[in-house]
Design an enzyme around this catalytic site. Structure first.
Site, short mmCIF file in Angstrom:
data_model
loop_
_atom_site.label_atom_id
_atom_site.label_comp_id
_atom_site.label_asym_id
_atom_site.label_seq_id
_atom_site.Cartn_x
_atom_site.Cartn_y
_atom_site.Cartn_z
N GLU A 275 13.01 8.54 19.52
CA GLU A 275 13.36 9.12 18.21
C GLU A 275 14.44 8.30 17.53
OE1 GLU A 275 14.92 12.87 19.47
OE2 GLU A 275 12.99 13.70 19.99
N GLY A 277 16.63 6.65 14.62
CA GLY A 277 16.93 6.92 13.21
C GLY A 277 17.68 5.73 12.62
N CYS A 344 40.82 13.52 -3.66
CA CYS A 344 42.18 13.97 -3.36
C CYS A 344 42.32 14.33 -1.90
CB CYS A 344 42.53 15.17 -4.24
SG CYS A 344 42.21 14.84 -5.95
N1 LLP Z 1 17.14 12.57 18.24
C1 LLP Z 1 18.05 13.57 18.24
C2 LLP Z 1 17.75 14.80 18.98
C3 LLP Z 1 19.27 13.41 17.55
O1 LLP Z 1 20.15 14.39 17.57
C4 LLP Z 1 19.52 12.21 16.83
C5 LLP Z 1 20.78 12.03 16.10
C6 LLP Z 1 18.53 11.22 16.84
C7 LLP Z 1 17.36 11.42 17.56
C8 LLP Z 1 18.69 9.92 16.10
O2 LLP Z 1 19.76 9.16 16.55
P1 LLP Z 1 19.99 7.68 15.98
O3 LLP Z 1 18.86 6.82 16.48
O4 LLP Z 1 20.02 7.75 14.51
O5 LLP Z 1 21.30 7.27 16.54
N2 LLP Z 1 26.07 11.25 11.48
C9 LLP Z 1 26.34 10.39 12.61
C10 LLP Z 1 25.15 10.31 13.54
C11 LLP Z 1 24.67 11.65 14.06
C12 LLP Z 1 23.45 11.54 14.94
C13 LLP Z 1 22.92 12.88 15.30
N3 LLP Z 1 21.73 12.87 16.09
C14 LLP Z 1 26.78 9.04 12.11
O6 LLP Z 1 26.89 8.86 10.89
O7 LLP Z 1 27.08 8.14 12.88
#
Ligand code: LLP
Length: 416
Positions: A275, A277, A344
């Site tokens: 998965e 992202g 702010c």
């Molecule tokens: N699968 C699950 C169950 C997740 O909770 C997440 C991300 C992903 C896949 C994807 O992870 P990635 O490949 O994108 O690292 N807002 C934070 C990142 C939060 C990620 C939450 N879960 C940031 O800006 O660094």
């Protein structure tokens, strides 16, 4: 700098478009994405994970813009969604329901129902009460659901504490000691079909080792569970592959796929899903902003941008650093400055004491690697508009989300 960004005649271009040209038309601040970069990342990911014959479910939360989801659909990817909103977007973008996984620690019943009705592939369940809720829902609607149990493998992804998810005490996953109870309940229900196990140990992980440890542990658990008579055919290994935010640390798809393959060797009849992202879209995006004021101060001048922490939360929330490039290449010298937003709040800081080429008031800058967890995390704090998103395709560019204006925001308010 990433491959699709380069200076041509001193002007920063994304693919073949000068970002200043987009800025003139769209107005700053705005997010801008390279279609080619996303497509390249997706191809690289697909190629690397061929060794595992893995299916790829794009984590929609990283960037849920429909145009980006359509690219994922066109490339044959599935989706990992965490809300009915993400589910709807994935379906609208043309990602088939049978390639959609529903993750998340607090799925509401109405959301699960929407997913059941759509006929998604699988629910990754994270607690016994959630499992019971799904059984009850399936019974009442006479529907069956494919499920995997997300477990907490207690492996530290060694990333920022706010984005580590797989250690003991974190809210994610079913605690190991409850696994057998969960499996028994699934076995007892004629409505749930067990597919396997799921993990996700965190985000922005830059070494493959944590994945090796997780896979080794999973091998042990799968072997034990199979010996106990459970049919485990599916392993969802989550996402989390880190990208280079300018410090040179990142995790490439080949290394992680290789490590997973080594660690899972000898396990037969296991379908692997991932998965990702951030690693598919993070590098493809920039946030373009204008220096509204240059404020001289002791010890360092401030560049005050028209983009703030409401537009890009990551620095305020995770002390993240997004490299900055001026849109106009400067022949001038370098200097140390602070780069801040107009909000702010003292946390509305993009860079403290960073060395940059001299940038004058009125010039524009791009903050790089802003394609993931940028636009999706924006808010209207300080009653600021939600900024537009633009996609570049070679020499063409198009707005892929209009600005959500103050007028739009006011339309939802009712004065009592
Ligand atoms: N699968 C699950 C169950 C997740 O909770 C997440 C991300 C992903 C896949 C994807 O992870 P990635 O490949 O994108 O690292 N807002 C934070 C990142 C939060 C990620 C939450 N879960 C940031 O800006 O660094």
């Amino acid at each position: 700098m990433n491959q699709v960004l380069r200076y041509i005649d001193n002007q920063l271009h994304m693919e073949s478009v000068a970002l200043d040209v987009v800025a003139e038309q769209v107005g700053t601040p705005f997010y801008c994405y390279s279609k080619a970069d996303i497509q390249q990342r997706v191809s690289a990911c697909k190629a690397a994970f061929k060794v595992l014959d893995a299916t790829i479910h794009y984590a929609v939360k990283a960037n849920c813009n429909l145009s980006i989801l359509r690219l994922m659909a066109a490339a044959g990817l599935g989706a990992d969604v965490v809300s009915d909103g993400e589910l709807e977007r994935a379906l609208v973008a043309g990602i088939p329901a049978e390639k959609i996984i529903f993750s998340g620690v607090g799925k509401r019943k109405d959301e699960m129902l929407a997913a059941l009705n759509a006929g998604i592939a699988q629910f990754n369940l994270e607690s016994i009460p959630e499992l019971e809720a799904l059984i009850a829902l399936c019974e009442s609607r006479n529907k069956t659901a494919g499920v995997s149990l997300r477990i907490n493998p207690d492996v530290d992804g060694a990333t920022h504490r706010h984005i580590t998810t797989g250690v003991k005490g974190s809210k994610f996953g079913i605690p190991m000691e409850q696994l057998h109870h969960a499996l028994r309940r699934i076995g007892e229900s004629e409505y749930l079909q067990l597919r396997g196990l799921a993990v996700h140990i965190g985000s922005q992980i830059v070494t493959a080792e944590p994945y090796r440890r997780v896979c080794e542990r999973l091998c042990g658990w799968v072997t034990d569970l199979r010996a106990a008579g459970h049919v485990i055919e599916h392993l969802d290994l989550g996402g989390g592959f880190g990208i280079d935010y300018g410090d040179g640390d990142y995790l490439d798809f080949e290394s992680v796929a290789q490590v997973m393959q080594e660690a899972l060797q000898g396990m037969d009849n296991l379908h692997i899903a991932i998965e990702p992202g951030r690693s598919l879209v993070g590098n493809a995006g920039v946030l373009v902003s204008e220096v509204i004021y240059r404020k001289e101060a002791d010890p360092l001048p401030f560049l005050i941008l028209d983009a703030g922490m409401n537009d890009l939360m990551r620095p305020a929330l995770y002390q993240a650093s997004h490299p900055i490039q001026p849109l106009l290449a400067s022949e001038k010298g370098q200097e140390q400055v602070n780069v801040v937003g107009p909000i702010c709040e003292s946390t509305d800081f993009f860079h403290k004491a960073i060395t940059l080429p001299e940038i004058a008031q009125g010039e524009r800058v791009a903050m790089l690697q802003a394609g993931a967890y940028g636009a999706v995390m924006a808010s209207s704090y300080n009653s600021r508009a939600i900024i537009p998103e633009v996609m570049i395709d070679e020499e063409r560019f198009e707005m892929i989300r209009r600005r959500i204006t103050n007028k739009n925001l006011l339309e939802f308010e009712l004065v009592m």
